[in-house]
Design an enzyme around this catalytic site. Structure first.
Site, short mmCIF file in Angstrom:
data_model
loop_
_atom_site.label_atom_id
_atom_site.label_comp_id
_atom_site.label_asym_id
_atom_site.label_seq_id
_atom_site.Cartn_x
_atom_site.Cartn_y
_atom_site.Cartn_z
N HIS A 8 9.90 -73.76 28.48
CA HIS A 8 9.93 -73.52 27.34
C HIS A 8 8.48 -72.98 26.57
O HIS A 8 8.23 -71.88 26.07
CB HIS A 8 10.39 -74.55 26.24
CG HIS A 8 10.44 -74.38 24.88
ND1 HIS A 8 11.71 -74.09 24.32
CD2 HIS A 8 9.26 -74.42 23.98
CE1 HIS A 8 11.45 -73.98 22.78
NE2 HIS A 8 10.06 -74.17 22.68
N GLU A 9 7.61 -73.68 27.24
CA GLU A 9 6.18 -73.38 26.83
C GLU A 9 5.49 -72.19 27.33
O GLU A 9 4.79 -71.59 26.96
CB GLU A 9 5.09 -74.78 26.89
CG GLU A 9 5.55 -76.00 26.00
CD GLU A 9 5.93 -76.01 24.79
OE1 GLU A 9 5.18 -74.89 24.09
OE2 GLU A 9 6.58 -76.61 24.14
N HIS A 53 6.66 -69.25 25.44
CA HIS A 53 5.56 -68.97 24.28
C HIS A 53 4.33 -68.38 25.10
O HIS A 53 3.54 -67.64 24.14
CB HIS A 53 5.01 -70.51 23.60
CG HIS A 53 6.09 -70.83 22.59
ND1 HIS A 53 6.64 -70.32 21.62
CD2 HIS A 53 6.68 -72.20 22.65
CE1 HIS A 53 7.43 -71.02 20.79
NE2 HIS A 53 7.47 -72.10 21.56
N GLU A 111 9.54 -68.50 18.76
CA GLU A 111 10.50 -69.30 19.44
C GLU A 111 11.57 -68.62 20.11
O GLU A 111 12.17 -69.07 21.06
CB GLU A 111 11.12 -70.16 18.17
CG GLU A 111 11.89 -71.38 18.52
CD GLU A 111 11.20 -72.37 18.85
OE1 GLU A 111 9.85 -72.39 19.02
OE2 GLU A 111 11.66 -73.41 19.71
#
Lengths: 497, 497
Positions: B262-263, B266, B292
């Site tokens: 997830h990170e 980003h 997001e």
């Protein structure tokens, strides 16, 4: 009214200190964590924030506060902060902005030229840059002014109050005494065997020992941390965040052990400055020399002492189980104190180290005074090395090109190293009247030593000038005899003369 | 003349961006490295530097550049930078300085009150703070202005161009579809067995797998690094220094695996912004929602897919040898995609997650519009949770007090999470026309995917607004059908309905 003015002045100092703390963190990060490609952008950010610090330092607003508060405050901290700010203002404001900008660019260029010149042993390519750097420093010295010797104006950058007159009084005495000691050492039939120190020392074990020793020194890990870098350093971001770095050489434990303790000495100084000085220019070691006195005190007077190893050898062996289980303390202690002339300053033992400094001091003093030319340096360097240290460099990479200082325009910096050593010896001598030094070290409890240093030195930050602190603590001015006595006593025992 | 003005404007933006980079590093450092006691001083430094950023944002100098350059530049980057700067100027300058200062203090106080209130399940103690925060945000919305709904003014902070009208058109559709899916899932006789995921996963192995996956995603470790923190995050200091943090739970590998990916999503966004935008406000993701969309794209559409684990399960097992050697892929894949209503948003599965957001959106919209009162929140929260997610919180700690957002004054932020999800589904649908998605993922080579995202989304930074980028990439406005289709297809297969 005056209260308000003082508060405004403190606010401006706080703004400046905030940028400096951010700069400190960016510097630390570049050397520990930053990814490779970050350097380009980060350098621009550092340049931008540094420029802001410079602007504040030389601003009309700052000058206004200095003028209004100078002889007009009852607050001792404000008074000293005004003095220090005035000093910085004058240093910066007296150099024409355009000239300073050119100089900063020259420094940066010269450092990269020097790096290549050193790699290639090519002094000629560095020569024109060094000439310009010398010329700028001569000009700056003129702007700043001096009473007796042009080099005094530069010295004052690093060791306020110390002059050529002071150094020329003490350095020759030290040099002669150390030369005499070196002769005796070299003629002694007793010689330590450094090969007993060879071995393999896993990084993780060295790190554990480093952490343990820092902890015993009283370094506060809740206000600091230990990391690994190519070039070890200590950096005080603020009194509650003073970080240490070290380097692990798996073949030579001395790099990390003495390096960590050395940087730990610097860090203890910064961690124990009076918190009331936070966000002022006083929340910092008072000079390069006093700072170095603290690192050398821990590194040499404590960690290279027999008493220290009488206690810590056993502990050390638990972290290096394969290497020293059969080696008694005596040959170990002697080996870590072997005196052996080296070409490279940072590899020098504690006895010949000051001689390396004398070489540099005399050359840079003569350079700035215009008594010698840059192109004569390599020859003169080698002559002096031969005369003082007893060995002649075989090339310029291990001679005049070895240090970064001149490439960065730092003239007047080198003497601090030798001064720090003499200060440390004077503090050591004084401390022995209050503390049963060897006994305390043998017991492995450094609390009393740390407290003594905090009370007498650390807490003041830059509230006192170096010679003032020396006098307040020891009741004497700079006296090189203590260093000579200390070395003489220690090495006559090791080398039995 | 105009060229010179543009350069001056860029210099001011660069100064601002430099402080922001320093702030970013201080933030990162506090969460990863900083010693415990450093926090106090560092917070003051952060406050000081933040104030400087605010000063520049709202300065007359900035306003001057905006006015002079607004319709008067040929340079597309400058034009967009002027727009963005004007936006920031207006947001900040319209709030009276004194009021803003009070608000910042309130935020800080409210966050600590909230933390305690959450610990003690004591909504009443937090209530008066939340009331004030709502009142301030209502006032700010008035200063900023809006066309239709007061909440639009707040939404615009996080998702420029997205309004209540847009959300009220799509959210109910999504909610109804997901509720329908949830019913079918809960009625299905087929239920994954999450207990197969239990095990012990040493931190070091999890870290290795995380590094490996980031690397495969195309995350550039020469322009970033991975560290461990309590709350994972990604932070772009600049395009060449984008850092990721993660969290290792030795009992549950999902925290680190999906958290890191997830990170990493980003981070890929920030690493691949056009470097020409450096040191402008455009060198950043364009909105919370688009940001997001990138993290969710990698976390859900890729890393929770069957195709991904068909390739990576074997690799994963090498890092968790004791746990899954006998477990076939199918029950593993189903277990990591178990749908199970939870009280806590950040623990929600991918299907019920948007429903948590709907609860928050409706409540904060009504709060800001003055349709409901703060003291009614706990009851309304529980009612909505029961209605949408199908479970009723047993206390306020697992209900209305669970998120920090409102305590920090962030109203209008929550919808970004659901928008990001819908954006991701739309991008996914579009990408499938260019790339044989499942095949590429099954092959474990994400190069094409990363390049597609860079070309279509990442490179632009904030040059395009969220709905503009959505339209440029997909040729459509916001369309919730793609998310519903994606979830429907995936979960009907897993739960066989």
């Amino acid at each position: 009214m005056s209260k308000e003015l003082e508060q405004d002045f403190l606010n401006l100092l706080k703004e400046k200190a905030s940028y400096e703390e951010a700069l400190g963190l960016m510097f630390w990060d570049l050397r520990t964590n930053a990814p490779k490609k970050a350097v380009g952008n980060r350098s621009e950010v550092i340049g931008m924030v540094s420029q802001k610090v410079h602007q504040i330092t030389t601003s009309d607003q700052m000058k206004g506060y200095i003028d209004e508060l100078k002889n007009n405050t009852q607050n001792e901290i404000i008074k000293k902060a005004v003095e220090k700010s005035e000093d910085s203002y004058n240093r910066s404001a007296k150099i024409p902005a355009e000239e300073y900008k050119e100089y900063v660019m020259l420094q940066s260029k010269a450092e990269s030229v020097w790096e290549e010149a050193k790699d290639k042993d090519d002094f000629e390519s560095f020569e024109p840059y060094l000439e310009k750097l010398v010329a700028y420093n001569q000009k700056f010295a003129g702007y700043w002014g001096y009473d007796n010797h042009i080099y005094d104006a530069l010295l004052d950058n690093y060791e306020p109050g110390v002059t050529v007159a002071v150094l020329d009084d003490v350095f020759p005495k030290v040099r002669n005494s150390l030369s005499g000691l070196l002769d005796k050492i070299q003629q002694s039939p007793i010689q330590p065997d450094p090969s007993v120190l060879h071995g393999h020392f896993p990084k993780a074990d060295q790190e554990k020992f480093s952490l343990e020793i820092l902890s015993r020194m009283g370094y506060d890990f809740e206000a600091g941390r230990l990391d690994e870098t190519v070039h070890p350093f200590a950096i005080g971001l603020n009194v509650n965040d003073v970080r240490v770095t070290t380097k692990y050489d798996v073949k030579d434990f001395r790099t990390a052990v003495f390096g960590t303790i050395h940087e730990g000495g610097h860090a203890l100084y910064e961690q124990n400055i009076n918190p009331e000085l936070a966000f002022t220019p006083l929340a910092d070691g008072t000079s390069m020399g006093i700072h170095e006195s603290q690192s050398l005190f821990w590194e040499n007077f404590i960690a290279r002492s027999e008493a220290f190893w009488e206690n810590h050898y056993k502990l050390f062996k638990t972290y290096a189980p394969d290497s020293f289980s059969d080696l008694p303390l005596d040959p170990f202690y002697k080996a870590i104190n072997e005196v052996k002339p080296s070409y490279i300053r940072i590899e020098a033992d504690e006895l010949t180290y000051p001689l390396h400094i004398m070489v540099r001091y005399e050359l840079e003093k003569a350079l700035i005074a215009g008594d010698i030319k840059v192109k004569e340096l390599p020859e003169l360097w080698n002559d002096k090395m031969e005369e003082y240290v007893g060995i002649r460099p075989r090339n310029n990479a291990e001679g005049v090109l070895q240090d970064v200082h001149w490439a960065g325009g730092s003239f007047g910096y080198f003497p601090s190293y030798a001064l720090g050593y003499m200060y440390a010896a004077q503090f050591h001598n004084r401390m022995e009247k209050d503390i049963d030094f060897d006994k305390v070290i043998r017991a492995g409890d450094f609390t009393g030593i740390k407290e003594w240093l905090t009370e007498n030195i650390h807490q003041y930050g830059s509230m006192k000038k170096p010679l003032e602190i020396l006098n307040d603590v020891t009741g004497e001015k700079l006296n090189p005899d203590y260093l000579v006595q200390y070395l003489s006593k220690k090495y006559s025992k090791i080398y039995q003369f």
